[in-house]
Write a protein that holds these residues in place. Sequence first.
Motif, short mmCIF file in Angstrom:
data_model
loop_
_atom_site.label_atom_id
_atom_site.label_comp_id
_atom_site.label_asym_id
_atom_site.label_seq_id
_atom_site.Cartn_x
_atom_site.Cartn_y
_atom_site.Cartn_z
N TYR B 61 0.84 -1.21 0.00
CA TYR B 61 0.00 0.00 0.00
C TYR B 61 0.87 1.26 0.00
O TYR B 61 0.59 2.22 -0.70
CB TYR B 61 -0.90 -0.02 1.24
N THR B 64 1.85 2.89 -3.26
CA THR B 64 0.83 3.46 -4.15
C THR B 64 0.87 5.00 -4.14
O THR B 64 0.32 5.64 -5.02
CB THR B 64 -0.60 3.00 -3.76
N PRO B 67 2.76 6.56 -7.72
CA PRO B 67 2.04 6.97 -8.95
C PRO B 67 1.08 8.12 -8.74
O PRO B 67 0.87 8.94 -9.64
CB PRO B 67 1.30 5.69 -9.37
N LEU B 68 0.49 8.21 -7.53
CA LEU B 68 -0.51 9.26 -7.32
C LEU B 68 0.12 10.66 -7.34
O LEU B 68 -0.41 11.58 -7.99
CB LEU B 68 -1.26 9.02 -6.00
N PHE B 71 1.26 11.44 -10.87
CA PHE B 71 0.13 11.80 -11.74
C PHE B 71 -0.28 13.26 -11.52
O PHE B 71 -0.53 13.99 -12.47
CB PHE B 71 -1.06 10.86 -11.47
N VAL B 243 -5.33 14.78 8.32
CA VAL B 243 -6.59 14.50 7.63
C VAL B 243 -6.37 13.40 6.60
O VAL B 243 -7.22 12.53 6.39
CB VAL B 243 -7.13 15.77 6.93
N PHE B 244 -5.22 13.44 5.93
CA PHE B 244 -4.89 12.49 4.88
C PHE B 244 -3.68 11.66 5.26
O PHE B 244 -2.79 12.16 5.96
CB PHE B 244 -4.47 13.21 3.59
N THR B 247 -0.79 8.73 0.76
CA THR B 247 -1.46 8.18 -0.42
C THR B 247 -2.75 8.94 -0.72
O THR B 247 -3.04 9.30 -1.87
CB THR B 247 -1.78 6.68 -0.21
N GLU B 248 -3.51 9.22 0.33
CA GLU B 248 -4.77 9.95 0.15
C GLU B 248 -4.49 11.38 -0.34
O GLU B 248 -5.23 11.90 -1.17
CB GLU B 248 -5.55 9.98 1.46
N ALA B 251 -3.88 11.15 -4.00
CA ALA B 251 -5.11 10.90 -4.78
C ALA B 251 -5.97 12.16 -4.82
O ALA B 251 -6.48 12.55 -5.88
CB ALA B 251 -5.89 9.75 -4.16
N ALA B 252 -6.13 12.82 -3.65
CA ALA B 252 -6.96 14.03 -3.60
C ALA B 252 -6.32 15.13 -4.46
O ALA B 252 -7.02 15.84 -5.20
CB ALA B 252 -7.11 14.50 -2.16
N SER B 254 -4.38 14.66 -7.05
CA SER B 254 -4.54 14.29 -8.46
C SER B 254 -5.93 14.67 -8.97
O SER B 254 -6.08 15.25 -10.05
CB SER B 254 -4.38 12.78 -8.64
N LEU B 255 -6.95 14.34 -8.17
CA LEU B 255 -8.33 14.63 -8.59
C LEU B 255 -8.55 16.14 -8.69
O LEU B 255 -9.14 16.62 -9.66
CB LEU B 255 -9.32 14.01 -7.59
N VAL B 276 -1.31 9.93 -18.07
CA VAL B 276 -1.45 8.56 -17.56
C VAL B 276 -0.24 7.72 -18.00
O VAL B 276 0.38 7.02 -17.18
CB VAL B 276 -2.77 7.91 -18.06
N THR B 279 2.89 8.76 -16.21
CA THR B 279 2.82 8.35 -14.80
C THR B 279 3.17 6.87 -14.68
O THR B 279 3.96 6.49 -13.81
CB THR B 279 1.40 8.60 -14.24
#
Lengths: 163, 434
Positions: B61, B64, B67-68, B71, B243-244, B247-248, B251-252, B254-255, B276, B279
């Motif tokens: 985990y 991960t 890549p996030l 990206f 809060v994160f 990894t989170e 991701a957040a 990236s979004l 993509v 990445t």
Amino acid sequence: MAVLERVTRLLNRLFVFCGGMFLVGMILLTCANIACRAVWEPIRGTFELMGYFGAVATAAALAFTQINHGHIAVNVLINHFSPKTRRCLNAFNNATCALFFAVIAWQIGLKAHGFMQTGEVSETLRVIFYPFTYMVAAGCGVIALVFVVDLLRPLRSGPGDPP
Amino acid sequence: MSAAVVGLLGIAVLLAVLFLLGMPVGIAMAMVGFGGFCYLVSFNAGLHMLSSVFWDTFSTYGLTVIPLFIFMGQVAFYSGVNEKLYRAAYKWVGHIRGGIAMATVLACSAFSAICGSNAATAATMTTVALPQMRKYHYHPKLSTGAIACGSTLGVVIPPSVVLIVIGLSTEQSIARLFYGGIGAGMLLTLTLMATVVAVCRRHPDWGPVGPPTTWGERWRSLYGALEMVVLFLLVMLGLFFGVFTPTEAGAAGSLLALLIAGVQGRLSWKGFLASVRDTLKISCMVIVIVTGAMVFGRFLAVTRIPFDIADWVVGLPIPKVAVMGIIFLIYIIGGAVMDALALLLITIPIFFPVASELGYDPIWFGVTITVVTTLGAVTPPVGATTYVVGGMAGDIPLEDVFRGVAYFLPAYIVCILILMMVPEIVTFMPHLLR
């Protein structure tokens, strides 16, 4: 040789597509987990699913990275060697790397087979995860194929061509 | 043959495979580690170790996060964010002598806060800043040196792939390393900008004064850079307040980067696909090196070499600062001939225990060696970032780019010395973390 090259190219495209899907899946899953945790409760199994998705995304990109010369190598000395020496070294590298990744693919495949036979399940979701292990094995198999193609290419193009 | 001798032989074979065969670093480490492990334990145990390390590392985990964050940086890169950042920095400092070169360093620093790649920063800053510096008759040595060295901030200022990998391989908190990287990155930014001032004082014609700008233009320019500040704050504050997880945060981030780029219409479908693909390629390269280092680390652990070296170094009758100085020297030389990430992963199992035994703060050590090895990204013979700038600058000879970089090298040395004398620059913020 041409068939092998076509098959490898096709497999590579398929795997890159797969890797991209899993990458996007990782982002969406994690963001959904953050949102769900904030308003209700976290999505069960996010932790382990992320690990499996990451494994597939990485393994799927192995061949693509090799085809695009993305794997870092130290070329300080190599660049000073004669073209003939470089061709020999490339051939040796490609042969050993192909063999090495074939062994890894075989071993991870055996591991996946073991997980399937014993019905091993993940810790939180209690679901089978051997398909992910098989996909990692397949990713290692495809990069082994890329190395084989790289090894055979000079034979087709002839010894006089630049490496 | 004793295990220690086999270990030393393994390191020698690894260096030979890397330098004489030119095999990819991660694969070479895995292969030599596998061979050594088989020799010391057994072939079957080696096969089992190999498949376990590959599967376990790929499905970890913790990895991960790589890549996030990559990206997030790629989306920012393909949506042309650094053009905006450069324009803002240019409006604020472009009107002073050497100001456009300083604006370049500042823009690199700002872009580093969302993208952890030296090469991506170097490529775009050459495209964006070099034409401006040409227009105002900046000397090629100053302009290319500022771009190449400014781009190295990418791995020091968070989010940085190198800091993530150091965190994972030394089991240190990635969030703490990120916060440590802020202080070091700001210091390096300042020393690089001070270099521009010093060079322009010595050669006033190298960095002519740019056109004047009004305060209104300056404030308006910040509007274009605002969303990136929001993105950076979301990631860093989320980590700071717990809060994160990293990894989170990736991701957040990236979004949010996708949403910003999408809403502004700056990211095409083609750009998204390229993000993509890049990445996948970059993160695969990093994770293969990490995996290779894991396999090699298993072999080294069997030989006990890292622990023996740590005990031996600690017992040396020299001050610990001298030991650290020697380690840094090894990193500077090593960084000049091989990629920073690969060098760190090969050497961390050996030097991290030494630093711990000597009583150095692990966060300080991780961040400072990142600054030290980033020097290698601009120095010959490897100097990947310099090659990117030289390749894209077109008519400016590579020798001139390297000469330009040479003016900035003292800035790194000063930065490293300050970090050694005032470690709190790195350790202060991580200690505030929850």
